[in-house]
Design an enzyme around this catalytic site. Structure first.
Site, PDB file in Angstrom:
ATOM      1  N   GLU A  14       5.166  -5.333 -11.951  1.00 53.28           N
ATOM      2  CA  GLU A  14       5.115  -5.116 -10.366  1.00 53.28           C
ATOM      3  C   GLU A  14       5.109  -6.255  -9.338  1.00 53.28           C
ATOM      4  O   GLU A  14       4.250  -7.349  -9.574  1.00 53.28           O
ATOM      5  CB  GLU A  14       3.486  -4.370 -10.336  1.00 53.28           C
ATOM      6  CG  GLU A  14       3.325  -3.895  -9.012  1.00 53.28           C
ATOM      7  CD  GLU A  14       1.625  -3.481  -8.458  1.00 53.28           C
ATOM      8  OE1 GLU A  14       1.331  -3.257  -7.341  1.00 53.28           O
ATOM      9  OE2 GLU A  14       1.009  -3.154  -9.454  1.00 53.28           O
ATOM     10  N   GLY A  15       5.799  -5.960  -8.261  1.00 54.01           N
ATOM     11  CA  GLY A  15       5.718  -7.147  -7.321  1.00 54.01           C
ATOM     12  C   GLY A  15       4.695  -6.954  -6.504  1.00 54.01           C
ATOM     13  O   GLY A  15       4.069  -6.367  -6.739  1.00 54.01           O
ATOM     14  N   VAL A  16       4.776  -7.963  -5.388  1.00 56.05           N
ATOM     15  CA  VAL A  16       4.080  -7.866  -4.298  1.00 56.05           C
ATOM     16  C   VAL A  16       4.482  -7.526  -2.711  1.00 56.05           C
ATOM     17  O   VAL A  16       5.242  -8.021  -2.629  1.00 56.05           O
ATOM     18  CB  VAL A  16       3.249  -9.565  -4.228  1.00 56.05           C
ATOM     19  CG1 VAL A  16       4.336 -10.266  -4.216  1.00 56.05           C
ATOM     20  CG2 VAL A  16       2.227  -9.554  -3.591  1.00 56.05           C
ATOM     21  N   PRO A  76       2.906  14.066  -5.699  1.00 57.23           N
ATOM     22  CA  PRO A  76       2.248  14.627  -4.593  1.00 57.23           C
ATOM     23  C   PRO A  76       1.041  13.737  -4.453  1.00 57.23           C
ATOM     24  O   PRO A  76       0.610  12.822  -5.159  1.00 57.23           O
ATOM     25  CB  PRO A  76       1.886  15.885  -5.143  1.00 57.23           C
ATOM     26  CG  PRO A  76       1.852  15.805  -6.549  1.00 57.23           C
ATOM     27  CD  PRO A  76       2.944  14.888  -6.867  1.00 57.23           C
ATOM     28  N   GLU A 102       0.880  -1.245   0.050  1.00 54.65           N
ATOM     29  CA  GLU A 102      -0.088   0.011   0.046  1.00 54.65           C
ATOM     30  C   GLU A 102       0.727   1.234  -0.141  1.00 54.65           C
ATOM     31  O   GLU A 102       0.464   2.168   0.637  1.00 54.65           O
ATOM     32  CB  GLU A 102      -1.032   0.111   1.108  1.00 54.65           C
ATOM     33  CG  GLU A 102      -1.934  -1.088   1.233  1.00 54.65           C
ATOM     34  CD  GLU A 102      -2.969  -1.249   0.230  1.00 54.65           C
ATOM     35  OE1 GLU A 102      -3.093  -0.140  -0.694  1.00 54.65           O
ATOM     36  OE2 GLU A 102      -3.310  -2.328  -0.339  1.00 54.65           O
ATOM     37  N   LYS A 127       1.790  -8.374 -13.216  1.00 57.10           N
ATOM     38  CA  LYS A 127       1.740  -8.493 -11.868  1.00 57.10           C
ATOM     39  C   LYS A 127       1.480 -10.184 -11.635  1.00 57.10           C
ATOM     40  O   LYS A 127       0.663 -10.739 -11.659  1.00 57.10           O
ATOM     41  CB  LYS A 127       0.307  -7.862 -11.652  1.00 57.10           C
ATOM     42  CG  LYS A 127       0.200  -8.169 -10.039  1.00 57.10           C
ATOM     43  CD  LYS A 127       0.622  -7.179  -9.124  1.00 57.10           C
ATOM     44  CE  LYS A 127       0.257  -7.230  -7.718  1.00 57.10           C
ATOM     45  NZ  LYS A 127       0.979  -6.342  -6.734  1.00 57.10           N
ATOM     46  N   THR A 155       1.197  -0.057  -7.715  1.00 58.81           N
ATOM     47  CA  THR A 155       0.636  -0.014  -8.832  1.00 58.81           C
ATOM     48  C   THR A 155       0.207   1.184  -9.563  1.00 58.81           C
ATOM     49  O   THR A 155       0.449   1.541 -10.752  1.00 58.81           O
ATOM     50  CB  THR A 155      -0.913  -0.718  -8.555  1.00 58.81           C
ATOM     51  OG1 THR A 155      -0.727  -1.791  -7.766  1.00 58.81           O
ATOM     52  CG2 THR A 155      -1.779  -0.688  -9.785  1.00 58.81           C
TER      53      THR A 155
END
Length: 246
Positions: A121-123, A213, A18, A43, A22
């Site tokens: 994209e990794g996890v 930002p 988080e 992914k 992504t």
């Protein structure tokens, strides 16, 4: 295993879950498309699906699919998707499955064969268990792509970022650069944290690729505006004579 051709693209990891992996991956795909390259998001393992219009969907997979310039299926972008939103090895076990390392590697190369550039994209963070004896860092080593680190800008980010950088380099991988992603718009001493990260990573030869930002509508196009196009071009063309000539 038969030797596979080198991949062109990058492996996006993060300081934690988080933190915006992504979001940044989708922006990278958007930027690559703007260069005229055939881009594909990947992914390898995704945990957490929701039932939408009768179909189980992982939001990360769908975001990368929509940001790719190629027309792809969810299964091509996310070959292994599990229902539970938890650590991937736990999510797999809940469905009485295992995560096949060879399958993921071959899936990546099959998709890369259709694209000029692959954004993987990794996890979670960089060292997330995938099985009893391997983790997401091992997958990054298998892929041999330069690593882009997404730093979630919040309290503790400096330590998390520097420890992750150590782990990446300990695997023999290139930390090509980092992107700061503002998670808390009211973070105290935000500028001072970013300045420290810039200084520490510059000493290690890993440039800042942008500071994003807090955005009310973080579309790939809106995020890509805050990325350093010149630095990105260097990363993506470093191992591809074709991209370097475009």
């Amino acid at each position: 295993m038969t030797a596979l051709a080198p991949l062109t693209g990058c492996f996006v990891t993060g300081t934690d879950t988080e933190v915006g992996k992504t979001r940044i991956s989708a922006a990278l795909l958007h930027w690559c498309t703007q260069q005229g390259w055939r881009s594909a998001g990947f992914k390898p393992v995704a945990a957490g699906t929701s039932l939408i219009n009768g179909q189980w969907v992982n939001n990360d997979v769908r975001t990368l699919r929509d940001a790719s310039s190629l027309v792809l299926t969810d299964a091509e972008v996310g070959p292994l998707q599990f229902e539970a939103a938890c650590a991937p090895h736990i999510a797999a076990a809940l469905q009485e499955q295992t995560i096949d390392r060879t399958f993921l590697l071959r899936s990546a190369h099959a998709l890369a064969a259709r694209a000029d550039v692959l954004v993987v994209e990794g996890v979670g963070g960089f060292c997330v268990p995938m099985g009893a004896d391997w983790d997401s860092a091992d997958l990054a080593v298998d892929l041999q792509l330069p690593v882009v680190l997404v730093v979630g800008l919040r309290l503790g980010c400096i330590n998390h970022a520097l420890l992750t950088a150590q782990a990446v380099r300990a695997c023999g991988l290139q930390l090509a650069g980092w992107v700061g992603n503002v998670i808390n718009p009211n973070m105290p001493w935000l500028d001072e944290n970013v300045a420290t990260l810039r200084q520490r990573f510059q000493l290690q030869g890993s440039p800042c690729l942008g500071v994003v930002p807090y955005l009310p509508d973080p579309t790939p196009a809106a995020v890509a505006v805050h990325l350093d196009g010149s630095a990105l071009h260097t990363i993506f063309t470093a191992t591809s004579s074709f991209l370097a000539s475009t």
